[in-house]
Design a protein around this motif. Structure first.
Motif, PDB file in Angstrom:
ATOM      1  N   TYR A 128       7.086  22.854  37.627  1.00 29.54           N
ATOM      2  CA  TYR A 128       6.785  21.596  36.959  1.00 29.54           C
ATOM      3  C   TYR A 128       7.939  21.131  36.081  1.00 29.54           C
ATOM      4  N   ARG A 129       8.685  22.079  35.575  1.00 27.55           N
ATOM      5  CA  ARG A 129       9.853  21.712  34.781  1.00 27.55           C
ATOM      6  C   ARG A 129      10.853  20.937  35.633  1.00 27.55           C
ATOM      7  N   HIS A 130      10.842  21.202  36.951  1.00 22.58           N
ATOM      8  CA  HIS A 130      11.744  20.503  37.874  1.00 22.58           C
ATOM      9  C   HIS A 130      10.982  19.482  38.727  1.00 22.58           C
ATOM     10  N   ASP A 131       9.777  19.114  38.271  1.00 18.26           N
ATOM     11  CA  ASP A 131       8.967  18.091  38.953  1.00 18.26           C
ATOM     12  C   ASP A 131       8.665  18.440  40.402  1.00 18.26           C
ATOM     13  N   VAL A 132       8.472  19.723  40.673  1.00 11.15           N
ATOM     14  CA  VAL A 132       8.066  20.180  42.001  1.00 11.15           C
ATOM     15  C   VAL A 132       6.584  20.523  41.953  1.00 11.15           C
ATOM     16  N   VAL A 133       5.788  19.862  42.769  1.00 11.62           N
ATOM     17  CA  VAL A 133       4.353  20.117  42.820  1.00 11.62           C
ATOM     18  C   VAL A 133       4.054  20.922  44.086  1.00 11.62           C
ATOM     19  N   PRO A 134       3.659  22.176  43.964  1.00  8.34           N
ATOM     20  CA  PRO A 134       3.385  22.989  45.165  1.00  8.34           C
ATOM     21  C   PRO A 134       2.110  22.522  45.860  1.00  8.34           C
ATOM     22  N   ASP A 135       1.936  22.964  47.082  1.00  9.56           N
ATOM     23  CA  ASP A 135       0.711  22.645  47.814  1.00  9.56           C
ATOM     24  C   ASP A 135      -0.434  23.562  47.402  1.00  9.56           C
ATOM     25  N   PHE A 136      -0.082  24.772  47.019  1.00 12.27           N
ATOM     26  CA  PHE A 136      -1.059  25.748  46.547  1.00 12.27           C
ATOM     27  C   PHE A 136      -0.389  26.597  45.467  1.00 12.27           C
ATOM     28  N   PHE A 137      -1.219  27.210  44.614  1.00  7.90           N
ATOM     29  CA  PHE A 137      -0.697  28.311  43.825  1.00  7.90           C
ATOM     30  C   PHE A 137      -1.668  29.479  43.918  1.00  7.90           C
ATOM     31  N   VAL A 138      -1.201  30.642  43.534  1.00  3.72           N
ATOM     32  CA  VAL A 138      -1.954  31.883  43.715  1.00  3.72           C
ATOM     33  C   VAL A 138      -2.127  32.572  42.374  1.00  3.72           C
ATOM     34  N   THR A 139      -3.343  32.969  42.056  1.00  2.00           N
ATOM     35  CA  THR A 139      -3.581  33.835  40.902  1.00  2.00           C
ATOM     36  C   THR A 139      -4.588  34.901  41.300  1.00  2.00           C
ATOM     37  N   LEU A 140      -4.300  36.133  40.948  1.00  4.42           N
ATOM     38  CA  LEU A 140      -5.114  37.268  41.390  1.00  4.42           C
ATOM     39  C   LEU A 140      -5.556  38.170  40.247  1.00  4.42           C
ATOM     40  N   ASP A 141      -4.724  38.287  39.219  1.00 10.52           N
ATOM     41  CA  ASP A 141      -4.938  39.297  38.185  1.00 10.52           C
ATOM     42  C   ASP A 141      -6.180  39.010  37.350  1.00 10.52           C
ATOM     43  N   ALA A 142      -6.894  40.079  37.050  1.00  8.85           N
ATOM     44  CA  ALA A 142      -8.098  39.960  36.231  1.00  8.85           C
ATOM     45  C   ALA A 142      -7.790  39.509  34.810  1.00  8.85           C
ATOM     46  N   MET A 143      -6.597  39.830  34.321  1.00 13.82           N
ATOM     47  CA  MET A 143      -6.238  39.489  32.952  1.00 13.82           C
ATOM     48  C   MET A 143      -4.964  38.662  32.890  1.00 13.82           C
ATOM     49  N   LYS A 144      -4.714  37.847  33.877  1.00 11.18           N
ATOM     50  CA  LYS A 144      -3.537  36.973  33.857  1.00 11.18           C
ATOM     51  C   LYS A 144      -3.616  36.067  32.629  1.00 11.18           C
ATOM     52  N   PRO A 145      -2.593  36.062  31.773  1.00  3.15           N
ATOM     53  CA  PRO A 145      -2.640  35.221  30.567  1.00  3.15           C
ATOM     54  C   PRO A 145      -2.786  33.749  30.924  1.00  3.15           C
ATOM     55  N   GLU A 146      -3.647  33.059  30.200  1.00  3.60           N
ATOM     56  CA  GLU A 146      -3.841  31.633  30.431  1.00  3.60           C
ATOM     57  C   GLU A 146      -2.595  30.824  30.101  1.00  3.60           C
ATOM     58  N   SER A 147      -1.727  31.401  29.286  1.00  2.00           N
ATOM     59  CA  SER A 147      -0.530  30.683  28.861  1.00  2.00           C
ATOM     60  C   SER A 147       0.382  30.347  30.038  1.00  2.00           C
ATOM     61  N   TYR A 148       0.279  31.116  31.127  1.00  2.00           N
ATOM     62  CA  TYR A 148       1.078  30.801  32.311  1.00  2.00           C
ATOM     63  C   TYR A 148       0.675  29.454  32.909  1.00  2.00           C
ATOM     64  N   LEU A 149      -0.546  29.041  32.618  1.00  2.00           N
ATOM     65  CA  LEU A 149      -1.103  27.857  33.275  1.00  2.00           C
ATOM     66  C   LEU A 149      -1.659  26.876  32.245  1.00  2.00           C
ATOM     67  N   ASP A 150      -0.902  26.661  31.169  1.00  5.20           N
ATOM     68  CA  ASP A 150      -1.410  25.793  30.112  1.00  5.20           C
ATOM     69  C   ASP A 150      -1.123  24.315  30.358  1.00  5.20           C
ATOM     70  N   ASP A 151      -0.364  23.997  31.395  1.00  6.90           N
ATOM     71  CA  ASP A 151      -0.132  22.605  31.763  1.00  6.90           C
ATOM     72  C   ASP A 151      -1.333  22.114  32.571  1.00  6.90           C
TER      73      ASP A 151
END
Length: 868
Positions: free
Chosen positions: A276-299
């Protein structure tokens, strides 16, 4: 004697893939290793196998007594444990293998890895090995032919409980004849073992979180699809680009814009910020971890991108996510329910990282070309990720090693990345016939089996067709039909009943274990009582393990049961000690299961209460009774008796009721007051107003609300306090409607997050179901949670906020102090002329026209949570 045809007949039946390879290559011996193999008679009438390679001869058997030799060799291994997997490097002529077969247990299996096709070809032509080929507990793999069967068998049969009892053995002389290939054999085993340990430790560490996430996330299954269903769609010849967040992503991230619409871009969650910093919007993203920090996805833009996920992924991320969810893997609990519906989520394992998970997704979706970007698996100086980020792990230095780099030389990696590297290399080997993997990372570790090129080269070569992923998703149906959703809801209810049965059975099993241990200590030997109770324990175990809910229990206790369970598979050789030891460990395990049931049951009850079973939303909501409950008491500490104060000839409570009655979506109103004598006046006023009353605890307002809702048979509860004589019926309807149209557990125009409040104080409303209120009543334990009704829901459930176009939260139109009373009296003097025909916007316009009104109570602070 026609050994060949007899052996081939059984190969075709039991190992068809190897059979096909032999038929394909038997006329093309030039592709075989330049190895000469022959057999010689031995003194005891058997045969010894000899291999000649590079002018050196190696005898693989004794020329005197090869069977006795095999017996001595086999005596070094311990076969007393349960569920042993024996990995044998080298088939030879079968004599050593037969001795392993004779000594192993009935449930043990043997995986044979033969590195030389010439040896195998010689053996099936000159020896009768039909007994080996038809043995279902023996699998033979030959390198370069069906070695992937060996890899798959290791994954299928070696797991954490039997890892410690695994036997790895080399056929004599094989490690000398085929030294380099033996290293490959050991790497396959060690790679899987390391991944098993890491995955199990990870699962143990996150076990409880994974169970909680699974249960909370079940609500999304009805509107989701599986990667297996998505794989049925045609993505043509466009490539998939997997974007990870390795340091090298900084080099070429800008090029991804060229690939948009000509490739399917699948990003890991950790890479999303950089995209997103480079204005690239993916077609999908992947998240799997039970405790993945929400801060990775705060946008908030992340939440509009279709998501590949596990059902046990962090529920907070899934709750915020608004776009399509595609399950690429699942907790065994959900997998079991899907199997009962005749469904399957995926044929691929997701590996140990979000990047390996993304690769599994793309392999499942049958892309012919997969391009890796940002998959460094190595440090860049001190950096671990793109964007100058260094994210180090505990004990990192202990696992540092130097490996081959993508551009030659050596690069620094750490233990977890090295395991993922091995996973990639193994997985690429398994799909090499159908998928070409291109490494466009331009840095980091070399991933063997990939084609190395720059990302620009990969885009130029493979991104030549247009694709519209959104259109493909739009035409792809959700995995479950309405009927199947209802069935799944039924499975969840069934699981609650199973938990009750399990709880009863584990306590019975504990009692049996204690009795057996006491008997063994006193008698030191088996007797009829021990045998009978052991048989009962086996029945209990079988019953528990057959339950769907057991899959939740197993993961929930994994952090503490890891050692306990693994010890159950190990024995000392002293039968009396081993018997007592087994039942002691089993008793501990039953105790763990009991505690797990106590924790899981309320979570599953919540899930059942909030699950959408596929019926029409509007029809269901139309029939649900929506009841406003007004909490009221005379004994307010800051402004005593405020609810009964006279305002323009009527009580505050009367004004509340008249305004609420204008709301179109309210079916009924009930006043929830206390049993104190001083509140009799409220009861009398309610009768005058023709409103129902419920009386309950003064301190435990939550219980007062719960029983008021129960008494009025409310399906949906709207909470309002009695100090709001300016409550707006239109805002009230707006809040109720928002609740009906969304799947939040509680909806509010006020709430606890002050930055989300946009309406003035005094228009506050909270909407939630009776089921949510019941769950709060059952599980809220802290004092403030029971004094204020909804804190438990805000802390444990999902919240939806209704907001105004402009922020008016600075206004205070509630009644709690004399200053508040003065302001409300002024507003009524201006706007109230015998009927309630003035609302939010009218009051707002008045305040703007007379700013001196704002000053009346501007300084008043709102009471803190927990104060009276």
């Amino acid at each position: 004697m026609d050994y060949y045809n007899r052996n081939m007949e059984l190969l075709e039946k039991y190992n068809h893939k190897l059979y096909s390879c032999i038929k394909e290559y038997e006329d093309d011996r030039s592709s075989f290793t330049p190895v000469h193999v022959y057999s010689s008679p031995t003194k005891d009438g058997n045969a010894a196998l000899t291999v000649s390679i590079n002018r050196q001869e190696f005898r693989l058997n004794s020329i005197y007594y090869p069977i006795q030799e095999a017996q001595r060799w086999c005596s070094q291994f311990e076969f007393s444990n349960l569920g042993i997997v024996i990995s044998l490097y080298g088939l030879g002529n079968g004599i050593f293998l037969r001795e392993l077969i004779n000594r192993k247990g009935n449930e043990d299996i043997i995986l044979v890895y033969e590195p030389c096709m010439e040896i195998f070809f010689h053996v099936i032509n000159n020896y009768d090995i039909t007994d080996i080929l038809e043995n279902e507990k023996v699998l033979i793999s030959v390198e370069d032919f069906n070695e992937e069967d060996f890899r798959e068998a290791i994954v299928r049969h070696v797991y954490w409980t039997n890892l410690g009892s695994q036997i790895v053995c080399m056929h004599p002389q094989y490690d000398k004849v085929f030294m380099e290939k033996s290293i490959k054999f050991l790497q396959i085993l060690n790679g899987h073992n390391n991944r098993t340990i890491v995955n199990r430790n990870t699962n143990a560490f996150f076990g409880r979180d994974a169970v909680e996430n699974t249960i909370k996330n079940l609500r999304f299954v009805q509107n989701a699809m599986t990667v297996k269903d998505l794989a049925k769609e045609n993505f043509g010849d466009v490539p998939a680009i997997i974007v990870s967040a390795g340091p090298s992503l900084d080099k070429n991230i800008h090029l991804l814009k060229q690939a948009k619409g000509k490739a399917v871009i699948v990003a890991t969650d950790t890479a999303m910020k950089f995209l997103y910093r480079h204005d690239v919007v993916p077609d999908f993203f992947v998240t799997l971890d039970a405790m993945k920090p929400e801060s990775y996805l705060d946008d908030p833009r992340f939440m509009e991108v279709p998501l590949f996920c596990k059902v046990e992924a962090n529920w907070r991320i899934l709750y915020k996510h608004n776009a399509k969810k595609i399950y690429c893997s699942s907790h065994s609990y959900m997998e079991n329910m899907f199997e009962r519906l005749g469904k399957k989520i995926s044929d691929y394992t997701t590996g140990g990282s979000v990047a390996t998970g993304a690769f599994s997704v793309c392999a499942e979706m049958k892309f012919k070309h997969i391009i890796l970007v940002g998959q460094d698996l190595a440090f860049a100086g001190d950096r671990t990720h793109a964007g100058e980020l260094s994210d180090h792990v505990h004990g990192e230095e202990e696992g540092i090693r130097y490996i081959e780099g993508i551009h030659g030389g050596r690069v620094k990696t750490r233990h977890d990345w090295y395991i993922y590297l091995q996973w990639f290399e193994d997985s690429i080997q398994l799909v090499k016939d159908s998928i070409e993997v291109i490494d466009g990372t331009e840095g980091g570790a070399k991933i063997h089996g990939t084609k190395i090129m720059t990302l620009q080269e990969a885009i130029d070569r493979y991104c030549n067709e247009d694709i519209n992923v959104a259109e493909i998703l739009d035409k792809t149906s959700n995995t479950l039909s309405d009927g199947e959703i209802s069935q799944l809801h039924g499975f969840m209810r069934e699981s609650i009943q199973e938990l009750d049965v399990i709880y009863e059975k584990v306590h019975q099993a504990e009692l049996y274990c204690d009795q057996i241990i006491e008997t063994l200590k006193n008698n030191g030997a088996l007797n009829d009582e021990v045998i009978d109770k052991s048989a009962e324990l086996e029945k209990i175990n079988n019953l528990i393990e057959s339950c769907m809910a057991y899959r939740l229990i197993d993961d929930y206790i994994s952090d503490v049961s890891l050692h306990t369970l693994s010890e159950l598979y190990r024995f000392t050789g002293d039968e009396e000690v081993d018997r007592i030891h087994t039942f002691q460990r089993a008793c501990v395990f039953y105790q763990l299961m009991s505690s797990a049931v106590t924790a899981i049951k309320p979570m599953l009850e919540e899930a059942v209460a909030t699950f959408w079973d596929g019926e029409n939303r509007d029809e269901m909501n139309k029939n649900k009774k929506k009841v406003v409950i007004i909490q009221a008491r005379v004994g307010s500490t800051r402004l005593k008796g405020k609810v009964m104060r006279d305002l323009a000839g009527k009580s505050i409570l009367a004004h509340d009721i008249e305004r609420i009655r204008q709301a179109k979506l309210v079916d009924d109103i009930v006043i929830a007051t206390t049993t104190k004598e001083q509140d009799d006046v409220i009861v009398q006023e309610a009768k005058q107003l023709g409103v129902k009353v419920f009386r309950g605890s003064e301190e435990d307002v939550l219980s007062r609300y719960y029983y008021a809702a129960k008494a009025t048979r409310a399906d949906i509860v709207i909470r309002i306090t009695s100090d709001c004589p300016l409550i707006d019926p239109y805002v009230l309807d707006q809040t109720i409607q928002y609740y009906l149209e969304h799947e939040y557990d509680i909806v509010t125009n006020a709430g606890v997050e002050l930055e989300k409040r946009t309406f003035p104080r005094g228009l506050d409303a909270e909407v939630f179901s009776y089921d949510m209120l019941r769950l709060a009543y059952q599980y809220a334990k802290k004092r403030y949670q029971r004094e204020h009704v909804t804190p438990y829901l805000y802390e444990h459930r999902t919240t939806g906020y209704v907001t105004n176009d402009t922020n008016c939260s600075g206004y205070r139109w509630t009644l709690d102090t004399e200053e508040d009373w003065q302001l409300i009296s002024e507003i009524y003097q201006y706007l109230y002329h015998g009927k309630h025909d003035f609302y939010f916007k009218d009051i707002l316009a008045l305040m703007e026209a007379h700013p001196e009104l704002i000053e009346i109570n501007k300084h008043v602070e709102q009471k803190k949570l927990g104060s009276k």
